[in-house]
Design a protein around this motif. Sequence first.
Motif, mmCIF file in Angstrom:
data_model
loop_
_atom_site.group_PDB
_atom_site.id
_atom_site.type_symbol
_atom_site.label_atom_id
_atom_site.label_comp_id
_atom_site.label_asym_id
_atom_site.label_seq_id
_atom_site.Cartn_x
_atom_site.Cartn_y
_atom_site.Cartn_z
ATOM 1 N N ASN A 41 0.851 -1.198 0.000
ATOM 2 C CA ASN A 41 0.000 0.000 0.000
ATOM 3 C C ASN A 41 0.879 1.238 0.000
ATOM 4 O O ASN A 41 0.636 2.194 -0.720
ATOM 5 N N ALA A 42 1.899 1.179 0.833
ATOM 6 C CA ALA A 42 2.773 2.339 0.998
ATOM 7 C C ALA A 42 3.417 2.708 -0.331
ATOM 8 O O ALA A 42 3.556 3.880 -0.659
ATOM 9 N N ARG A 43 3.794 1.707 -1.101
ATOM 10 C CA ARG A 43 4.402 2.008 -2.395
ATOM 11 C C ARG A 43 3.458 2.864 -3.237
ATOM 12 O O ARG A 43 3.867 3.864 -3.822
ATOM 13 N N VAL A 44 2.218 2.446 -3.304
ATOM 14 C CA VAL A 44 1.236 3.187 -4.105
ATOM 15 C C VAL A 44 1.116 4.627 -3.619
ATOM 16 O O VAL A 44 1.166 5.578 -4.401
ATOM 17 N N PHE A 45 0.971 4.794 -2.320
ATOM 18 C CA PHE A 45 0.732 6.142 -1.799
ATOM 19 C C PHE A 45 1.976 7.020 -1.934
ATOM 20 O O PHE A 45 1.873 8.207 -2.215
ATOM 21 N N HIS A 256 -1.147 3.021 -12.935
ATOM 22 C CA HIS A 256 -1.152 1.889 -12.008
ATOM 23 C C HIS A 256 0.260 1.530 -11.563
ATOM 24 O O HIS A 256 1.162 1.385 -12.389
ATOM 25 N N ALA A 257 0.399 1.376 -10.274
ATOM 26 C CA ALA A 257 1.710 1.041 -9.693
ATOM 27 C C ALA A 257 1.886 -0.471 -9.679
ATOM 28 O O ALA A 257 0.924 -1.211 -9.464
ATOM 29 N N HIS A 297 11.373 1.948 -11.091
ATOM 30 C CA HIS A 297 10.278 2.622 -11.780
ATOM 31 C C HIS A 297 8.942 2.188 -11.159
ATOM 32 O O HIS A 297 8.776 1.026 -10.797
ATOM 33 N N TYR A 298 7.995 3.110 -11.082
ATOM 34 C CA TYR A 298 6.771 2.800 -10.325
ATOM 35 C C TYR A 298 5.945 1.665 -10.922
ATOM 36 O O TYR A 298 5.177 1.018 -10.210
#
Length: 471
Positions: A41-45, A256-257, A297-298
């Motif tokens: 989740n943290a990656r996305v945010f 989208h991550a 890269h995301y």
Amino acid sequence: MTLKLYNTLTRCKEEFKPLAPPLVTFYVCGPTVYDYIHIGNARVFIVFDVVRRYLNYRGYRVKMVQNYTDIDDKMIQRAREEGLTVAELAHKYITAYEDDAARLRIRPADLQPRATEHIEPIVKLIQRLEEQGLAYHSGGDVYFNAGGFPGYGQLSHQAPDELLAGARVEPGEWKKNPLDFTLWKGRKEGEPAWESPWGKGRPGWHIECSSMAMHYLGETIDLHAGGADLIFPHHENEIAQSTGATGKLFTRYWLHAGYLNIEEKKMSKSLGNVLTVRRLLEEYNPLDLRFFILSAHYRSPLNFSRELIGQARAGRERLQEFVDNLYRALPGAGTETTGLEEKIRSELISAWRRFDEAMDDDFNTAAAIAVLFELAREGNIYLQKGHPYQRELLEQLLNYFREVNELFEILEIRKPVSLDEELRRMIARREEARRKKDWALADHIRNELQARGIILEDTPHGTRWKHKPGR
RNA sequence: GGCGACAUAGCCAAGUGGUAAGGCAGAGGACUGCAAAUCCUUUAUCCCCGGUUCGAAUCCGGGUGUCGCCUCCA
């Protein structure tokens, strides 16, 4: 320079042209607040917070909305398990989210609406779908008629009949077609419920995002983001609902991550390898976690392991060291020049350009960070050879890192604090011992200081100290 | 079964037609009383086989492998 970004809908990198520049409307699917957030989740945010910051840096005025899903099956189940009401559970984990996000230096979205506070617009949106013949009432629930929306499958690039092959109908559901999904769930005993034209009940998962996105950002929004696993069905369904109701394009660019895996495996409850942010922050520096996430890269899958975080920490400390050394060089700096300044200044200008180019290319944070390393190397050469240093140049470098750090927030950029009297005296005593070439005493004092978290470095221009890097 | 992504040095990771960024780790060197920090040097038949091209990590075809989505999931 133009900003290009990869749009999941078209599967192409496209030039970013917001609908009404400089305004950019940006919706990010936020957490379902039934548990602590995990590192995935943290990656996305983190990633989409950086995207937002970069858009601001590029002169856009970003209006960002990130929701809290505070009512759904998982919420209800978890509330039972914890012996709380759903509202209490939501409060607990929203507070926890805010706390975790703050520690990870994620800046809050401009608006953070909750599903339960938007029942009215949700109901209205479902009514619009009914008017369009896209919703039907069945067995106490209201469903979306996926077959009635011609573009269904456009985001996940699947024809409806292909999606059908894997679709399932849960027991107790009254769908006419397996691809249909719930817009409104009729109330069951002991569940929270709100009044609606279809009786008491609660909103389905997908409708809340369509509703809140359009409520705050308009019927066509610029950017819509989330984890890759939201592509189907969540975002597919959002498109169907929104465009189904309005007849308009809902989201212009879908971002989208990629997944974050743990030791090569997907994080899942069943594997027992879910790493919460809360747990990781006991062990790791939040800036190391940010650096680690931004070093890929995301959209790429990213693997998480102890070793990889160690690598990230070592790299980040190199940049941190550089910034700290700039600060430490500042007090002695003046207007003298050594002839090296112009070279470094042109490196700075080049870095600036290449950093922006990297970020303009679908937010290539990995390439952007590489630019910072190259600039740090040039800067270190100056710190090594440019004594006594030109203050103006040091400040330019510092200002650049400060500006870049406003985007990535991977460094602490601050003046070194001063040491207390006792430690300062110890350093002075060691200096004295070194002058007398009493290496035993000098080393003893150095060890003593190290045990208290102070590292000494003897440079040609004097001894300097730093705190032992945390964690 | 359908759809898709990925495969670059010991590890991580950029790079979408002109003979391989960056980081970590390792080795050697400079600097240092010793360290630390820093700098310099050093490590790649870009998964395999074909094809297109003057030229391919990059494009096309075929393999192999890994992963994901199609079901709640960030």
